[in-house]
Design an enzyme around this catalytic site. Structure first.
Site, short mmCIF file in Angstrom:
data_model
loop_
_atom_site.label_atom_id
_atom_site.label_comp_id
_atom_site.label_asym_id
_atom_site.label_seq_id
_atom_site.Cartn_x
_atom_site.Cartn_y
_atom_site.Cartn_z
N TYR A 1 9.98 -10.89 -14.54
CA TYR A 1 8.86 -10.25 -13.82
C TYR A 1 7.53 -10.90 -14.22
CZ TYR A 1 5.05 -6.87 -13.12
OH TYR A 1 3.85 -6.29 -12.80
N LYS B 1 4.76 -13.13 -12.02
CA LYS B 1 3.36 -12.74 -11.86
C LYS B 1 2.42 -13.85 -12.37
CE LYS B 1 1.98 -9.30 -10.54
NZ LYS B 1 1.68 -8.84 -9.14
N ILE C 1 5.68 -9.82 2.96
CA ILE C 1 4.58 -10.78 2.75
C ILE C 1 5.06 -12.23 2.83
CG2 ILE C 1 2.99 -9.26 1.50
CD1 ILE C 1 3.91 -10.64 -1.13
N THR D 1 9.33 -12.59 -3.65
CA THR D 1 8.15 -11.78 -3.28
C THR D 1 6.91 -12.16 -4.08
OG1 THR D 1 9.37 -9.87 -2.45
CG2 THR D 1 7.19 -9.43 -3.38
N ARG E 1 15.67 -3.42 -24.66
CA ARG E 1 15.57 -4.35 -23.52
C ARG E 1 15.56 -5.77 -24.10
NH1 ARG E 1 9.95 -3.50 -20.54
NH2 ARG E 1 11.07 -2.02 -19.26
N GLY F 1 0.80 -1.23 0.00
CA GLY F 1 0.00 0.00 0.00
C GLY F 1 0.82 1.28 0.00
N ARG G 1 1.73 -0.08 -25.89
CA ARG G 1 1.24 -0.28 -24.54
C ARG G 1 -0.11 0.42 -24.37
NH1 ARG G 1 4.87 -3.35 -24.77
NH2 ARG G 1 6.59 -3.72 -23.32
N LYS H 1 6.73 -3.79 3.02
CA LYS H 1 8.14 -4.01 3.38
C LYS H 1 8.97 -2.73 3.24
CE LYS H 1 11.91 -7.07 1.82
NZ LYS H 1 12.28 -8.04 0.77
N PRO I 1 15.72 8.02 -22.87
CA PRO I 1 16.23 6.79 -23.49
C PRO I 1 15.11 5.87 -23.97
CG PRO I 1 16.39 6.62 -21.10
CD PRO I 1 15.77 7.95 -21.39
N ASN J 1 -0.54 -1.09 -18.32
CA ASN J 1 0.48 -0.15 -17.83
C ASN J 1 -0.19 1.05 -17.19
OD1 ASN J 1 2.02 -1.69 -19.93
ND2 ASN J 1 3.63 -0.25 -19.31
N THR K 1 -1.19 -8.48 -13.87
CA THR K 1 -0.78 -7.59 -14.96
C THR K 1 -1.06 -8.21 -16.33
OG1 THR K 1 1.21 -6.75 -16.06
CG2 THR K 1 1.54 -8.58 -14.57
N ASP K 2 -1.21 -7.35 -17.34
CA ASP K 2 -1.38 -7.86 -18.71
C ASP K 2 -0.12 -8.53 -19.22
OD1 ASP K 2 0.18 -5.57 -19.10
OD2 ASP K 2 -1.19 -4.61 -20.52
N GLU K 3 1.01 -8.33 -18.51
CA GLU K 3 2.27 -8.92 -18.99
C GLU K 3 2.27 -10.44 -18.91
OE1 GLU K 3 5.79 -6.73 -18.12
OE2 GLU K 3 4.66 -4.89 -17.76
#
Ligand code: NAD
Ligand code: TYD
Length: 347
Positions: A155, A159, A66, A106, A278, A14, A219, A40, A210, A184, A130-132
């Site tokens: 990542y 998820k 958690i 995590t 990336r 939160g 996105r 955390k 960049p 996003n 996430t949509d990822e």
């Protein structure tokens, strides 16, 4: 469909970007409820995101991980929690490429621990995804909730694993679980490692922007406010055991997003630098959000407005991001961008 009204929320993560926007939104709309933020306080978790709310008697903070099931369980018991909303996560794709293991700790184990506490205490849990998890989406398709998961970054994989645990716990134990998969998000208090706040604050500092590769990746840039109203709709009216996509359903290229940021801030396109891409960069995310619309929800912002609003927020809230940019963030920025920007004109 009857509205359900959770009263005592444990909001993990939160103090982060979306979690803090959600806590703010929820307490405004449901002042009778109580919120315990369980966080955390990693680099992305910032108490100042709720700076004006900590005095409220119905909001409190427990600093914890958690993964620490004993502390989560004790907190839920002491606070009379009836709903856990799990925002807590490591969230940045580039960080997951530099140091992936903490993402498993995590995002996978942490979520699993929360599910165990929910099972033991008989709590409802809403998980923020996430949509990822759908991976790269070719032109002509929009992900629907029943599509197979095909994550492509550490990542996204962490998820996706968490989503599957949540779904398995609903099927196996019949626990009251729901999931939202967000696009996003942009808006206030987003840590400047993410593209829109990075580009906004770089532009305000007169630093180069960049852009990875050709910048034609797509996105769905959704305003965090609309994510919060979407989560609220699912908490109050969503079907238990179900997954709901949350976004605008419309995407733009990163170069279009950069143009909106620069135009909003009155800065020049000469700040744009195309840098080394990336690894494994997903070209396109796109979600169909009809299922959530079926609960009576609709987004308030289109993606252009969302990006412009966000850029304006960073222009008006230097107090929030300047200490971050001049502090620990510099080390990460060096690691991620120094080599990429060297030789592009200006580092
Ligand atoms: P964020 O990085 O801004 O905040 C994450 C929060 O979680 C921080 O407050 C951090 O301190 C806390 N946290 C991290 N590890 C923890 C742990 N082990 N125990 C307790 N707290 C911990 O993230 P965000 O952008 O607000 O994302 C929130 C959630 O929404 C995440 O689950 C993310 O995967 C999901 N999501 C984000 C986006 C986006 O665009 N940012 C889009 C869709 C979904
Ligand atoms: P980001 O905000 O990291 O979100 P995600 O990777 O989870 O979608 O990045 C949004 C888009 O912007 C993504 O296509 C990667 C791109 N991007 C850049 O071009 N340059 C950058 O410095 C960053 C951080 C992102």
């Amino acid at each position: 469909m009857m509205d359900r009204h959770p009263q005592n929320l444990l909001v993990t993560g939160g103090c982060g970007f979306i979690g803090s926007n959600f806590v703010r939104y929820w307490l405004e709309r449901h002042p009778e409820s109580r919120v315990v933020v369980y966080d955390k306080l990693t680099y992305a978790g910032r108490q100042e995101n709720l700076h004006d709310l900590w005095e409220q008697p119905n909001l409190s903070l427990v600093v914890g991980d958690i993964v620490d099931g004993e502390l989560v369980r004790r907190t839920c018991q002491e606070q009379g929690t009836d709903l856990i909303v799990n925002f807590a996560a490591e969230t940045h794709v580039d960080q997951s490429i530099l140091g992936p293991l903490v993402f498993t700790d995590t995002n996978v184990r942490g979520t699993h621990v929360l599910l165990e506490v929910a099972r033991e205490l008989g709590l409802r849990l809403h998980h923020i995804s996430t949509d990822e998890v759908y991976g790269h989406i070719p032109e002509g398709h929009q992900s629907v909730e029943t599509d197979p998961l095909a994550p492509r970054s550490p990542y996204a994989a962490s998820k996706a694993a968490a989503d599957q645990l949540v779904q398995a716990y609903h099927i196996t134990y019949g626990l009251p679980l729901t999931i939202t998969r967000g696009a996003n998000n942009v808006g206030p208090y987003q840590y400047p490692e993410k593209a829109v706040p990075l580009f906004s604050t770089n532009a305000l500092l007169g630093e180069p922007l960049p852009v990875y590769g050709d910048g034609r990746q797509m996105r769905d840039y959704a305003h965090v406010h609309d994510h919060c109203t979407g989560i609220e709709a699912v908490l109050l009216r969503g079907e238990i055991g179900e997954v709901y996509n949350v976004g605008t359903g419309r995407e733009m290229t990163n170069l279009e997003m950069v143009d909106i940021v620069l135009e909003t801030l009155g800065k020049d396109r000469s700040l744009i630098r195309h840098v080394t891409d990336r690894p494994g960069h997903d070209r396109r995310y796109s979600m169909n959000v009809d299922k959530l619309r079926g609960l009576g929800w609709a987004p308030k912002y289109d993606p252009r407005q969302a990006v412009a609003e966000a850029a304006r927020w960073y222009a008006g809230n230097r107090w929030w991001w300047e200490p971050i940019r001049s502090g620990e963030f510099r080390e990460y920025y060096e690691k991620q961008y120094a080599e990429r920007l060297a030789g592009t004109g200006r580092a």
